[in-house]
Design an enzyme around this catalytic site. Structure first.
Site, PDB file in Angstrom:
ATOM      1  N   SER A   1       0.746  -1.072  -0.146  1.00 13.88           N
ATOM      2  CA  SER A   1      -0.099  -0.019   0.072  1.00 13.88           C
ATOM      3  C   SER A   1       0.902   1.267   0.139  1.00 13.88           C
ATOM      4  O   SER A   1       2.121   1.207   0.497  1.00 13.88           O
ATOM      5  CB  SER A   1      -0.603  -0.011   1.161  1.00 13.88           C
ATOM      6  OG  SER A   1      -1.877   1.163   1.383  1.00 13.88           O
ATOM      7  N   ARG A   2       0.350   2.309  -0.343  1.00 14.96           N
ATOM      8  CA  ARG A   2       1.215   3.581  -0.352  1.00 14.96           C
ATOM      9  C   ARG A   2       1.149   4.100   1.118  1.00 14.96           C
ATOM     10  O   ARG A   2       1.849   5.107   1.463  1.00 14.96           O
ATOM     11  CB  ARG A   2       0.403   4.630  -1.189  1.00 14.96           C
ATOM     12  CG  ARG A   2       0.764   4.475  -2.713  1.00 14.96           C
ATOM     13  CD  ARG A   2       0.086   5.248  -3.411  1.00 14.96           C
ATOM     14  NE  ARG A   2       0.726   5.295  -4.968  1.00 14.96           N
ATOM     15  CZ  ARG A   2       0.076   5.602  -5.893  1.00 14.96           C
ATOM     16  NH1 ARG A   2      -1.332   6.134  -5.777  1.00 14.96           N
ATOM     17  NH2 ARG A   2       0.310   5.575  -7.278  1.00 14.96           N
TER      18      ARG A   2
ATOM     19  N   HIS B   1      -5.624   1.525 -11.643  1.00 17.01           N
ATOM     20  CA  HIS B   1      -5.085   0.130 -12.460  1.00 17.01           C
ATOM     21  C   HIS B   1      -4.123   0.375 -13.422  1.00 17.01           C
ATOM     22  O   HIS B   1      -3.154  -0.336 -13.534  1.00 17.01           O
ATOM     23  CB  HIS B   1      -6.450  -0.408 -12.978  1.00 17.01           C
ATOM     24  CG  HIS B   1      -7.437  -0.956 -11.985  1.00 17.01           C
ATOM     25  ND1 HIS B   1      -8.601  -1.570 -12.462  1.00 17.01           N
ATOM     26  CD2 HIS B   1      -7.319  -0.930 -10.817  1.00 17.01           C
ATOM     27  CE1 HIS B   1      -9.072  -1.916 -11.328  1.00 17.01           C
ATOM     28  NE2 HIS B   1      -8.499  -1.550 -10.231  1.00 17.01           N
TER      29      HIS B   1
ATOM     30  N   LYS C   1     -11.592  -5.433 -12.301  1.00 20.56           N
ATOM     31  CA  LYS C   1     -12.471  -4.659 -12.968  1.00 20.56           C
ATOM     32  C   LYS C   1     -12.997  -3.600 -12.356  1.00 20.56           C
ATOM     33  O   LYS C   1     -12.933  -3.692 -11.140  1.00 20.56           O
ATOM     34  CB  LYS C   1     -13.719  -5.617 -13.422  1.00 20.56           C
ATOM     35  CG  LYS C   1     -14.453  -5.957 -12.324  1.00 20.56           C
ATOM     36  CD  LYS C   1     -15.328  -7.232 -12.536  1.00 20.56           C
ATOM     37  CE  LYS C   1     -14.673  -8.459 -11.867  1.00 20.56           C
ATOM     38  NZ  LYS C   1     -14.488  -8.017 -10.166  1.00 20.56           N
TER      39      LYS C   1
ATOM     40  N   ARG D   1     -18.633   8.754  -6.511  1.00 20.66           N
ATOM     41  CA  ARG D   1     -19.215  10.020  -7.095  1.00 20.66           C
ATOM     42  C   ARG D   1     -17.775  11.203  -7.600  1.00 20.66           C
ATOM     43  O   ARG D   1     -18.181  12.293  -8.033  1.00 20.66           O
ATOM     44  CB  ARG D   1     -19.797  11.061  -5.890  1.00 20.66           C
ATOM     45  CG  ARG D   1     -21.029  10.346  -5.366  1.00 20.66           C
ATOM     46  CD  ARG D   1     -22.188  10.691  -6.175  1.00 20.66           C
ATOM     47  NE  ARG D   1     -22.612  12.029  -6.231  1.00 20.66           N
ATOM     48  CZ  ARG D   1     -23.535  12.668  -5.359  1.00 20.66           C
ATOM     49  NH1 ARG D   1     -23.985  11.791  -4.349  1.00 20.66           N
ATOM     50  NH2 ARG D   1     -23.909  14.077  -5.382  1.00 20.66           N
TER      51      ARG D   1
ATOM     52  N   ASP E   1     -18.197   0.692 -12.068  1.00 23.01           N
ATOM     53  CA  ASP E   1     -18.194  -0.113 -10.814  1.00 23.01           C
ATOM     54  C   ASP E   1     -19.245  -1.246 -11.025  1.00 23.01           C
ATOM     55  O   ASP E   1     -19.007  -2.483 -10.582  1.00 23.01           O
ATOM     56  CB  ASP E   1     -18.625   0.818  -9.769  1.00 23.01           C
ATOM     57  CG  ASP E   1     -17.759   0.310  -8.606  1.00 23.01           C
ATOM     58  OD1 ASP E   1     -18.685  -0.194  -7.704  1.00 23.01           O
ATOM     59  OD2 ASP E   1     -16.560   0.840  -8.493  1.00 23.01           O
TER      60      ASP E   1
END
Length: 350
Positions: free
Chosen positions: A43-44, A86, A104, A174, A185
């Protein structure tokens, strides 16, 4: 590590990139598989990586993406970041020679998807979209029956996927910069289902409720093929839909119950015959089906999966681009415009 380099007599070692809900679900599923291990997470945010590693008993936590790609103990990387990351995350892994299973929707648009596919093919490194639906044995049986003419010529595919809202304006769903909206999504599921059975459409129509931020909240999609077949699809982040699918042909239909994207059964209705229920027991569940397909490909030395071919992923991304163009949803990365980046697909056809 290119496909074919995975040691045959040991478990495949996964590295998970991201620590959100979908990463947790995948990790939990893979940890139950006898021929797989999750050996690293990245993770960052270093604290997030360490918390995730502790929760699942993972040996190594990396506080940056590059460290995961350099980890020699990792055979394959699962990318579970938001759509907007991605392209960067998968590109980094492919450049390092790491096989990738990418969530996806594959990318934000077809241009980004094409860049990743080209990179994977140039480097001869395995790449697959995490379209678990295509790996589900029930769906594989359904597609086989359709190909064999069990319901005649397909006329209509209907599928929906909606979740209960509302979502706050600051939510990722949003945010255009994060690939927000229903289409990427959720709409990727009904579109992928339709294209599994009918291929890339010749015509794309759509309408949507657009949020003040500029993303789609409730979207209807009509796809058309020169054969005369149509697909009536919907996706929504404003209300929970049945999440079912129906495939109607000239001599029958197939009904898939709630959760059509990961079903346990379906019902075949043939003209003049009693309904037939089909199930398929594989000993696997959920995301284990896609993980198993990745590991099979790696051990067989395959750089693409025949179940989730990269050309099919590109075709779905072109359709999603076309839908967004029809309803007026643009992301900051859409340069050149969506209609130009998808010129080889349905987006330029009315």
């Amino acid at each position: 590590m290119a496909a074919g380099q995975v040691v045959q007599d040991r478990a495949v070692r996964w590295g998970v990139l991201a620590t959100g809900g979908i990463a947790a679900r995948f990790t939990a599923d893979v940890l139950e598989m006898a021929d797989a291990e999750v050996v690293a997470v990245a993770s960052r945010d270093d604290a997030s990586a360490r918390e995730f590693a502790g929760r699942f008993g993972i040996a190594r936590a990396h506080g940056d993406w590059a460290s995961l790609m350099a980890d020699e103990e990792v055979d394959v990387v699962y990318v579970a970041t938001p759509h907007s990351a991605h392209r960067a995350a998968t590109g980094l892994a492919l450049a390092a020679g790491k096989p990738v299973l990418c969530e996806k929707a594959f990318t934000l648009n077809a241009r980004e998807a094409g860049e990743l596919v080209s990179l994977a093919r140039e480097r001869d490194v395995f790449l697959m979209e995490a379209m678990w639906t295509y790996c589900n044995p029930v769906i594989l049986r359904l597609a086989e029956l359709v190909r064999d003419g069990a319901i005649g010529d397909v006329q209509t595919v209907q599928a929906d996927f909606g979740i209960q809202g509302p979502f706050a304006p600051e939510h990722r769903l949003r945010d255009p910069a994060l690939g927000g909206g229903a289409v990427l999504d959720l709409g990727v599921y009904p579109v992928s289902f339709a294209q599994l059975l009918l291929g890339e459409p010749d015509r794309v129509h759509a309408d949507a409720l657009i949020s003040p931020e500029g993303v789609d909240l409730n979207t209807g999609i009509l796809l058309g093929w020169d054969s005369g077949a149509t697909a009536l699809l919907s996706c929504s982040v404003t209300g929970e839909t049945p999440r079912t699918a129906t495939v109607t042909g000239t001599t029958g239909r197939i009904e898939v119950p709630a959760g059509f994207f990961d079903p346990e059964r379906f019902v075949l209705h043939r003209s003049g015959a009693e309904p037939e229920e089909f199930t398929a027991a594989s000993g696997l569940r959920g995301m284990q089906h896609e993980a198993a397909e990745v590991m099979r490909c790696l051990r067989a030395g395959e750089t693409e999966s025949p179940l989730v071919p990269l050309d099919g992923t590109l075709a779905v991304m072109r359709t999603l681009d076309a839908v967004r163009e029809r309803v007026g949803v643009r992301f900051p990365v859409d340069e050149p415009p969506v209609s130009e980046s998808s010129a080889s697909g349905p987006a330029d056809r009315i």
